[in-house]
Design a protein around this motif. Structure first.
Motif, PDB file in Angstrom:
ATOM      1  N   GLY A 252       5.559  -2.109  -7.366  1.00 34.23           N
ATOM      2  CA  GLY A 252       5.009  -3.339  -6.804  1.00 34.23           C
ATOM      3  C   GLY A 252       5.975  -3.997  -5.844  1.00 34.23           C
ATOM      4  N   ALA A 253       5.450  -4.959  -5.066  1.00 34.02           N
ATOM      5  CA  ALA A 253       6.258  -5.693  -4.088  1.00 34.02           C
ATOM      6  C   ALA A 253       5.801  -7.147  -4.067  1.00 34.02           C
ATOM      7  CB  ALA A 253       6.123  -5.073  -2.691  1.00 34.02           C
ATOM      8  N   GLY A 254       6.778  -8.046  -3.957  1.00 36.70           N
ATOM      9  CA  GLY A 254       6.474  -9.466  -3.900  1.00 36.70           C
ATOM     10  C   GLY A 254       6.047  -9.867  -2.498  1.00 36.70           C
ATOM     11  N   ILE A 255       4.833 -10.403  -2.384  1.00 39.14           N
ATOM     12  CA  ILE A 255       4.300 -10.785  -1.073  1.00 39.14           C
ATOM     13  C   ILE A 255       4.443 -12.301  -0.925  1.00 39.14           C
ATOM     14  CG2 ILE A 255       2.310 -10.657   0.471  1.00 39.14           C
ATOM     15  CD1 ILE A 255       3.531  -7.896  -0.562  1.00 39.14           C
TER      16      ILE A 255
ATOM     17  N   ALA B 276      -4.256   2.391   4.105  1.00 36.45           N
ATOM     18  CA  ALA B 276      -5.150   1.460   4.824  1.00 36.45           C
ATOM     19  C   ALA B 276      -5.578   0.329   3.897  1.00 36.45           C
ATOM     20  CB  ALA B 276      -6.369   2.213   5.357  1.00 36.45           C
ATOM     21  N   GLY B 277      -5.887   0.678   2.658  1.00 35.22           N
ATOM     22  CA  GLY B 277      -6.274  -0.335   1.676  1.00 35.22           C
ATOM     23  C   GLY B 277      -5.131  -1.296   1.387  1.00 35.22           C
ATOM     24  N   TRP B 278      -3.900  -0.750   1.351  1.00 33.59           N
ATOM     25  CA  TRP B 278      -2.713  -1.582   1.139  1.00 33.59           C
ATOM     26  C   TRP B 278      -2.543  -2.593   2.272  1.00 33.59           C
ATOM     27  CZ3 TRP B 278       0.790  -2.748  -2.519  1.00 33.59           C
ATOM     28  CH2 TRP B 278       2.019  -3.292  -2.142  1.00 33.59           C
TER      29      TRP B 278
ATOM     30  N   PRO C  86       3.121  -5.510   5.956  1.00 41.05           N
ATOM     31  CA  PRO C  86       2.557  -4.408   5.154  1.00 41.05           C
ATOM     32  C   PRO C  86       3.371  -3.124   5.218  1.00 41.05           C
ATOM     33  CG  PRO C  86       0.815  -5.516   6.379  1.00 41.05           C
ATOM     34  CD  PRO C  86       2.109  -6.103   6.854  1.00 41.05           C
ATOM     35  N   GLU C  87       3.886  -2.783   6.405  1.00 39.02           N
ATOM     36  CA  GLU C  87       4.647  -1.532   6.565  1.00 39.02           C
ATOM     37  C   GLU C  87       5.952  -1.583   5.765  1.00 39.02           C
ATOM     38  OE1 GLU C  87       5.259   2.224   7.418  1.00 39.02           O
ATOM     39  OE2 GLU C  87       3.473   1.202   8.207  1.00 39.02           O
TER      40      GLU C  87
ATOM     41  N   GLU D  55       8.990  -0.377   0.689  1.00 37.00           N
ATOM     42  CA  GLU D  55       9.663  -0.871  -0.519  1.00 37.00           C
ATOM     43  C   GLU D  55       9.079  -0.234  -1.779  1.00 37.00           C
ATOM     44  OE1 GLU D  55       9.932  -5.000  -3.029  1.00 37.00           O
ATOM     45  OE2 GLU D  55      10.383  -5.138  -0.890  1.00 37.00           O
ATOM     46  N   ILE D  56       7.746  -0.141  -1.864  1.00 37.61           N
ATOM     47  CA  ILE D  56       7.172   0.460  -3.081  1.00 37.61           C
ATOM     48  C   ILE D  56       7.414   1.967  -3.119  1.00 37.61           C
ATOM     49  CG2 ILE D  56       5.503  -1.360  -3.629  1.00 37.61           C
ATOM     50  CD1 ILE D  56       3.318   0.281  -2.333  1.00 37.61           C
ATOM     51  N   ASP D  57       7.499   2.608  -1.947  1.00 41.89           N
ATOM     52  CA  ASP D  57       7.902   4.020  -1.921  1.00 41.89           C
ATOM     53  C   ASP D  57       9.308   4.179  -2.513  1.00 41.89           C
ATOM     54  OD1 ASP D  57       5.720   5.410  -0.987  1.00 41.89           O
ATOM     55  OD2 ASP D  57       6.400   5.539   1.087  1.00 41.89           O
TER      56      ASP D  57
END
Length: 432
Positions: A401-404, A170-172, A410-411, A416-418
Motif C-alpha cells: 500500500g501507499a499513503g495518498i 490503469a485502475g490504480w 500515481p506513477e 513505491e508499492i512495487d
C-alpha cells in the motif's frame, strides 16, 4: 533434534501422572536448552497439525512457535475476557492475527508453545477444559504422539505461470486520481490505498519456506506466519510495531514516508537524508503522529514523541517516530481499537478513509494491514501485518500500500508499492 524430543518426553511423563477430572487450566513448562541447531519454524512446519503460528520480534530477542489450539477466539476482546477469567496466570499468552477490521480475529491458546526470550527457551503445554482436565490430558498425549520428526524446509524452486494485479495499472491511476480529488475537496486528509498481486505458480508453494527465506533476508522486521491448513497460510515480514504493552507502559510508533534503499551505503544514506527533508513525506508522517496522539490522549498520561529516524530495510527506507506513554488502565482491547487501523494503513479521518477503501479497493484486505502477535495480562505486543502474503495452494497474493495525500503522483505511488512488494516477491523468484 535432541532438545525437542527430550522436552516432549518430559511432557508425556507429566501427563501420565494423576490429573483431576475437574475443569480449569493447567500449565507445564519444560526448560529447553539451546544447544543444538533447533529451528522452531522448521519444527512447526513439519507437523501434520493446524493451526500453526510463528512470530519473531524485530530485534530478534523474542521468538515463538505455537501449535494446535485448546481454545480459539474470533476477536481480541473475547481473548482478553478469557485471560481475565484466569488472572492467576498473568503470563498466559494468546497468539494470532487481528484482521484489518479489528473486531475480527483468529487467536488461539495453543496446545504447545515453544518460546525463546534472548538466550533462554522453554516448551509449554496447556491443558484446558470446562469439563475435565483428565480428559484433556488424554487428548494432549494423543496430540504429542501424533507429532512428526523435523524435516528440512524445501528450497523455493518456483515457476511463475501467471500474474494479475488488483487494481491493474490503469485502475490504480484512476483510483489515485479519485483519492486526490477527494482530498482536494477536503473530505479526506490522507487515504492509504493498496494493491493485491496474485502470482500463480506451477505447483503448490511451501508457505514456511517463504517465511524462512524472508526471515533470512528481511532484517529489522517482525516475522509472522499463520498456517490455517496444509495449503492455506498468511505470513509477512513487517517493519512496523502496532503497540507493545508492559503492564501499563505503552510504546507505539508512526511509520510513514518512504524512499528506496540502495545497496551502496553512501547512496542509501543520501536517500535517507532526502527523506528526512522531504516535505511530502514529513507531512505524511506527522499526520500519523498527530492521529495516534489524538486517539490515545483520553486514555493515557503524557505522550512522548521521539525525534524522527530513518529505518533502513532491504528494499525501502521509512521515516519513523516512536511514541511512548503510560495507559490509565492496562487494556488490550482499548489499545487495538484506538490504534488499528493506524493512519499509516488506513488514512485520516479514519472512518472516512475506511469507507473510501471499502468502496473503492477491488479486493478484501482480510488479514493484510491488521496485526500479528500476542496478548497476556502482563504484557502484549502486535506488529502491523504489512509486507505480507496470503498463500493458497499454488497462488501467492502479495499486498502493498501507499499513503495518498495532496500532491501524490500515481506513477510514483505505483513505483513505491512495487518496491514494498519486492521484499517478498524477490524471494519467490530468486531460488529457481
Amino acid at each position: 533434534m535432541h532438545s525437542i524430543t527430550t522436552a516432549l518426553e518430559s511432557l508425556m511423563r507429566h501427563l501420565s501422572q494423576e490429573i483431576p477430572a475437574a475443569p480449569g487450566i493447567r500449565i507445564y513448562d519444560i526448560p529447553f536448552p539451546l544447544n543444538d541447531a533447533f529451528d522452531a519454524l522448521g519444527w512447526l512446519a513439519s507437523q501434520p497439525v493446524w493451526p500453526q503460528f510463528y512470530w519473531q520480534q524485530r530485534n530478534g530477542d523474542e521468538e515463538a512457535a505455537v501449535l494446535g489450539a485448546v481454545a480459539a477466539f474470533s476477536s481480541l476482546e473475547s481473548a482478553q475476557q478469557f485471560l481475565r477469567q484466569y488472572d492467576n496466570h498473568p503470563d498466559l499468552r494468546i497468539w494470532g492475527l487481528n484482521a484489518f477490521e479489528p473486531q475480527r480475529g483468529n487467536l488461539l491458546l495453543p496446545r504447545l508453545e515453544w518460546r525463546r526470550c534472548a538466550g533462554a527457551a522453554s516448551l509449554r503445554l496447556h491443558l484446558y477444559s470446562d469439563v475435565s482436565l483428565r480428559e484433556d490430558a488424554a487428548q494432549a498425549m494423543a496430540f504429542i504422539s501424533s507429532l512428526a520428526n523435523v524435516k528440512p524446509l524445501p528450497a523455493l524452486r518456483l515457476s511463475l505461470t501467471g500474474e494479475q494485479n488488483w487494481p491493474d495499472k490503469a485502475g490504480w491511476t484512476n483510483l489515485i486520481k479519485l483519492a486526490t480529488q477527494t482530498i482536494a475537496g477536503e473530505e479526506l486528509d490522507k487515504v492509504v490505498l493498496a494493491r493485491a498481486t496474485d502470482l500463480q505458480f506451477s505447483q503448490s508453494v511451501n508457505a514456511a519456506a517463504v517465511m524462512a527465506s524472508s526471515r533470512r533476508l528481511n532484517l529489522n522486521c517482525y516475522h509472522f506466519f499463520m498456517a490455517f491448513s496444509a495449503d492455506s497460510a498468511f505470513l509477512g515480514s513487517s517493519p512496523e510495531r502496532l503497540y507493545r504493552r508492559r503492564d501499563a507502559a505503552l510504546r507505539t510508533e508512526a511509520l510513514a514516508g518512504t524512499v528506496a534503499n540502495h545497496p551502496d551505503d553512501h547512496r542509501a544514506w543520501q536517500l535517507g537524508e532526502w527523506l528526512m527533508k522531504d516535505d511530502k513525506n514529513q507531512r505524511e508522517n506527522m499526520l500519523v503522529v498527530e492521529d495516534i496522539c489524538q486517539r490515545l490522549q483520553g486514555c493515557t498520561q503524557t505522550l512522548d514523541v521521539l525525534p524522527p529516524q530513518v529505518l533502513r530495510l532491504r528494499k525501502v527506507q521509512h521515516l519513523r517516530r516512536c511514541i511512548w506513554t503510560e495507559l490509565n488502565q492496562a487494556d488490550d482491547t482499548l489499545c487495538l481499537m484506538q490504534l488499528q487501523p493506524t493512519a499509516a494503513v488506513a488514512g485520516i479521518p479514519r472512518e472516512l478513509a475506511r469507507e473510501f477503501i471499502q468502496h473503492n479497493e477491488p479486493f478484501e484486505r482480510e488479514w493484510y494491514a491488521g496485526s500479528a502477535g500476542y496478548l497476556s495480562l502482563r504484557q502484549s505486543e502486535f506488529c502491523v501485518s504489512l509486507r505480507s502474503a496470503k498463500i493458497s495452494a499454488n497462488v501467492v497474493r502479495l499486498y502493498a500500500g501507499a499513503g495518498i495525500v495532496r500532491g501524490s503522483d500515481p506513477e510514483q505511488e505505483w513505483q513505491e508499492i512495487d518496491n514494498k512488494a519486492a521484499g517478498l516477491r524477490t524471494l519467490l523468484q530468486m531460488e529457481g
